[in-house]
Design a protein around this motif. Structure first.
Motif, PDB file in Angstrom:
ATOM      1  N   ASP A   1      22.564 -32.407  -8.979  1.00  0.00           N
ATOM      2  CA  ASP A   1      23.104 -31.208  -9.340  1.00  0.00           C
ATOM      3  C   ASP A   1      24.215 -31.681 -10.521  1.00  0.00           C
ATOM      4  O   ASP A   1      24.834 -32.379 -10.723  1.00  0.00           O
ATOM      5  CB  ASP A   1      24.038 -31.132  -8.158  1.00  0.00           C
ATOM      6  CG  ASP A   1      24.846 -29.612  -8.275  1.00  0.00           C
ATOM      7  OD1 ASP A   1      24.868 -29.109  -9.262  1.00  0.00           O
ATOM      8  OD2 ASP A   1      24.905 -29.133  -7.180  1.00  0.00           O
TER       9      ASP A   1
ATOM     10  N   ASN B   1      20.993 -27.697  -6.219  1.00  0.00           N
ATOM     11  CA  ASN B   1      22.271 -26.907  -5.851  1.00  0.00           C
ATOM     12  C   ASN B   1      22.863 -27.221  -4.496  1.00  0.00           C
ATOM     13  O   ASN B   1      22.362 -27.080  -3.482  1.00  0.00           O
ATOM     14  CB  ASN B   1      22.156 -25.463  -6.250  1.00  0.00           C
ATOM     15  CG  ASN B   1      23.340 -24.743  -6.224  1.00  0.00           C
ATOM     16  OD1 ASN B   1      24.277 -25.109  -5.290  1.00  0.00           O
ATOM     17  ND2 ASN B   1      23.493 -23.796  -7.186  1.00  0.00           N
TER      18      ASN B   1
ATOM     19  N   MET C   1      25.800 -26.585  -3.467  1.00  0.00           N
ATOM     20  CA  MET C   1      26.717 -25.490  -2.968  1.00  0.00           C
ATOM     21  C   MET C   1      25.797 -24.460  -2.195  1.00  0.00           C
ATOM     22  O   MET C   1      26.172 -23.919  -1.389  1.00  0.00           O
ATOM     23  CB  MET C   1      27.367 -24.708  -4.062  1.00  0.00           C
ATOM     24  CG  MET C   1      28.448 -25.675  -4.834  1.00  0.00           C
ATOM     25  SD  MET C   1      29.681 -26.402  -3.714  1.00  0.00           S
ATOM     26  CE  MET C   1      30.466 -24.993  -3.331  1.00  0.00           C
ATOM     27  N   ASN C   2      24.446 -24.490  -2.688  1.00  0.00           N
ATOM     28  CA  ASN C   2      23.581 -23.737  -2.211  1.00  0.00           C
ATOM     29  C   ASN C   2      22.719 -24.456  -0.772  1.00  0.00           C
ATOM     30  O   ASN C   2      21.765 -23.865  -0.239  1.00  0.00           O
ATOM     31  CB  ASN C   2      22.513 -22.982  -2.618  1.00  0.00           C
ATOM     32  CG  ASN C   2      23.116 -22.058  -3.839  1.00  0.00           C
ATOM     33  OD1 ASN C   2      24.046 -21.379  -3.796  1.00  0.00           O
ATOM     34  ND2 ASN C   2      22.378 -21.727  -4.745  1.00  0.00           N
ATOM     35  N   LYS C   3      23.382 -25.643  -0.452  1.00  0.00           N
ATOM     36  CA  LYS C   3      22.627 -26.255   0.551  1.00  0.00           C
ATOM     37  C   LYS C   3      21.336 -26.613   0.371  1.00  0.00           C
ATOM     38  O   LYS C   3      20.373 -27.198   1.229  1.00  0.00           O
ATOM     39  CB  LYS C   3      22.933 -25.745   1.904  1.00  0.00           C
ATOM     40  CG  LYS C   3      24.319 -25.419   2.352  1.00  0.00           C
ATOM     41  CD  LYS C   3      24.436 -24.927   3.728  1.00  0.00           C
ATOM     42  CE  LYS C   3      25.912 -24.748   3.628  1.00  0.00           C
ATOM     43  NZ  LYS C   3      26.589 -24.039   4.956  1.00  0.00           N
ATOM     44  N   GLU C   4      20.947 -26.873  -0.887  1.00  0.00           N
ATOM     45  CA  GLU C   4      19.663 -27.526  -1.098  1.00  0.00           C
ATOM     46  C   GLU C   4      19.406 -29.033  -0.757  1.00  0.00           C
ATOM     47  O   GLU C   4      18.194 -29.302  -0.714  1.00  0.00           O
ATOM     48  CB  GLU C   4      19.223 -27.374  -2.674  1.00  0.00           C
ATOM     49  CG  GLU C   4      19.052 -25.849  -2.941  1.00  0.00           C
ATOM     50  CD  GLU C   4      18.754 -25.381  -4.380  1.00  0.00           C
ATOM     51  OE1 GLU C   4      18.653 -26.538  -5.038  1.00  0.00           O
ATOM     52  OE2 GLU C   4      18.887 -24.181  -4.667  1.00  0.00           O
TER      53      GLU C   4
ATOM     54  N   ARG D   1      19.885 -29.906   2.212  1.00  0.00           N
ATOM     55  CA  ARG D   1      19.767 -29.853   3.628  1.00  0.00           C
ATOM     56  C   ARG D   1      18.462 -29.292   4.063  1.00  0.00           C
ATOM     57  O   ARG D   1      18.234 -28.999   5.098  1.00  0.00           O
ATOM     58  CB  ARG D   1      20.931 -28.994   4.115  1.00  0.00           C
ATOM     59  CG  ARG D   1      22.325 -29.538   4.058  1.00  0.00           C
ATOM     60  CD  ARG D   1      22.514 -30.691   4.512  1.00  0.00           C
ATOM     61  NE  ARG D   1      23.952 -31.212   4.531  1.00  0.00           N
ATOM     62  CZ  ARG D   1      24.202 -32.422   4.019  1.00  0.00           C
ATOM     63  NH1 ARG D   1      23.304 -33.158   3.867  1.00  0.00           N
ATOM     64  NH2 ARG D   1      25.370 -32.727   4.121  1.00  0.00           N
ATOM     65  N   THR D   2      17.644 -29.150   2.981  1.00  0.00           N
ATOM     66  CA  THR D   2      16.323 -28.595   3.320  1.00  0.00           C
ATOM     67  C   THR D   2      15.507 -29.870   4.011  1.00  0.00           C
ATOM     68  O   THR D   2      15.585 -31.001   3.609  1.00  0.00           O
ATOM     69  CB  THR D   2      15.529 -28.129   2.174  1.00  0.00           C
ATOM     70  OG1 THR D   2      15.226 -29.235   1.291  1.00  0.00           O
ATOM     71  CG2 THR D   2      16.203 -27.028   1.472  1.00  0.00           C
TER      72      THR D   2
END
Length: 89
Positions: free
Chosen positions: A13, A39, A41-44, A46-47
């Motif tokens: 990031d 990103n 903040m967009n929880k990328e 956590r995929t």
């Protein structure tokens, strides 16, 4: 066969100082890389795909040409800086 000069992929990031440190070390030692913006903040992080690379769900992560993965900025920087002027004899 050494992978020292082969391209690597940095997942990071660009608002993270730890991610930028890894990028700058790669540039200083002349290591080619591809930057993949993740990103936080967009929880990328956590995929399922990202967690398969780093179960801790943190950036930066580096994937080497042979598929191996290394996480944690200090570990990555140490690995990239080995045998360079960044680590004094």
């Amino acid at each position: 066969m050494s992978l020292d000069n082969e391209a690597l992929t940095i997942f990071g990031d660009s608002i993270s100082g730890n991610c930028l440190k890894v990028k700058w070390v790669a540039e200083l030692v002349g290591r080619p890389y591809e930057w993949v913006e993740i990103n936080v903040m967009n929880k990328e992080t956590r995929t399922p795909e990202f967690l398969a690379m780093n179960p801790a769900g943190q950036v930066p992560v580096v994937r080497f040409a042979n598929g191996r993965v290394l996480a944690q900025s200090n570990a990555i920087m140490l690995h990239l800086a080995e045998n360079s002027e960044l680590i004094p004899a």
